[in-house]
Design a protein around this motif. Sequence first.
Motif, short mmCIF file in Angstrom:
data_model
loop_
_atom_site.label_atom_id
_atom_site.label_comp_id
_atom_site.label_asym_id
_atom_site.label_seq_id
_atom_site.Cartn_x
_atom_site.Cartn_y
_atom_site.Cartn_z
N CYS A 109 0.85 -1.19 0.00
CA CYS A 109 0.00 0.00 0.00
C CYS A 109 0.89 1.25 0.00
O CYS A 109 1.84 1.34 0.79
CB CYS A 109 -0.92 0.01 1.23
SG CYS A 109 -2.06 1.42 1.21
N CYS A 114 -0.98 3.44 6.43
CA CYS A 114 -1.81 2.23 6.36
C CYS A 114 -1.31 1.22 7.40
O CYS A 114 -0.10 1.06 7.59
CB CYS A 114 -1.75 1.61 4.97
SG CYS A 114 -2.78 0.13 4.80
N SER A 125 -0.84 -7.09 2.99
CA SER A 125 -1.61 -6.16 2.17
C SER A 125 -2.71 -6.92 1.43
O SER A 125 -2.56 -8.08 1.08
CB SER A 125 -0.71 -5.45 1.18
OG SER A 125 -0.15 -6.37 0.28
N PHE A 127 -5.83 -5.97 -1.53
CA PHE A 127 -6.49 -5.00 -2.40
C PHE A 127 -7.66 -5.65 -3.10
O PHE A 127 -7.58 -6.80 -3.50
CB PHE A 127 -5.51 -4.47 -3.46
CG PHE A 127 -4.45 -3.58 -2.90
CD1 PHE A 127 -4.62 -2.20 -2.91
CD2 PHE A 127 -3.30 -4.10 -2.35
CE1 PHE A 127 -3.65 -1.36 -2.39
CE2 PHE A 127 -2.33 -3.28 -1.81
CZ PHE A 127 -2.50 -1.90 -1.83
N CYS A 139 -7.06 -0.48 -1.45
CA CYS A 139 -6.58 -1.14 -0.24
C CYS A 139 -7.79 -1.46 0.64
O CYS A 139 -8.62 -0.58 0.91
CB CYS A 139 -5.60 -0.24 0.50
SG CYS A 139 -5.01 -0.96 2.07
N THR A 144 -7.08 3.39 0.18
CA THR A 144 -6.26 4.05 -0.83
C THR A 144 -6.44 3.37 -2.18
O THR A 144 -6.42 2.14 -2.27
CB THR A 144 -4.77 4.02 -0.42
OG1 THR A 144 -4.62 4.74 0.80
CG2 THR A 144 -3.89 4.65 -1.50
#
Length: 157
Positions: A109, A114, A125, A127, A139, A144
């Motif tokens: 990210c 974050c 992470s 997404f 995200c 984001t």
Amino acid sequence: MREERLTVSKIRSGTVIDHIPAGKALQVLKILGITGSEGYRTAVLMNVESRKLGRKDIVKIEHKKLGGDETNLVALIAPTATINIVEDYEIVEKRRVRLPERIRRLIRCPNPTCITRSSREDLVSSFKLVSRDPVVLQCEYCGTMIRGEELEALLIR
């Protein structure tokens, strides 16, 4: 008038990545972590004529068969690509790359605040796919948004 053709030999076993958008072959190699020092015999053809794309790139990697995460990586850079797995000079598996609805562990990210960027948290992470064309990811922790052209710099390798 005689047509001249460039001939590149078939590979015995490995992967052929075809239908890469023109000019993206080197990015595909980079995201796969292939630098040339691994010992794989690799052929890169760039700006080859294509009925479907106009022009395309092709990458042949001998003795390396792409797995699921690697296929997802290719889809991030080259969503039109096809993956051909070769054994004994024959294509034994052909798959189109397709961005999954959720991408985990492959992209960092860009938001420095974050929670996935914190060393105190044990989170990976994640997404979600917002759009395939153009590629837009969001995200799942901080919201984001990232766009296709930003992906290469954010890949975790």
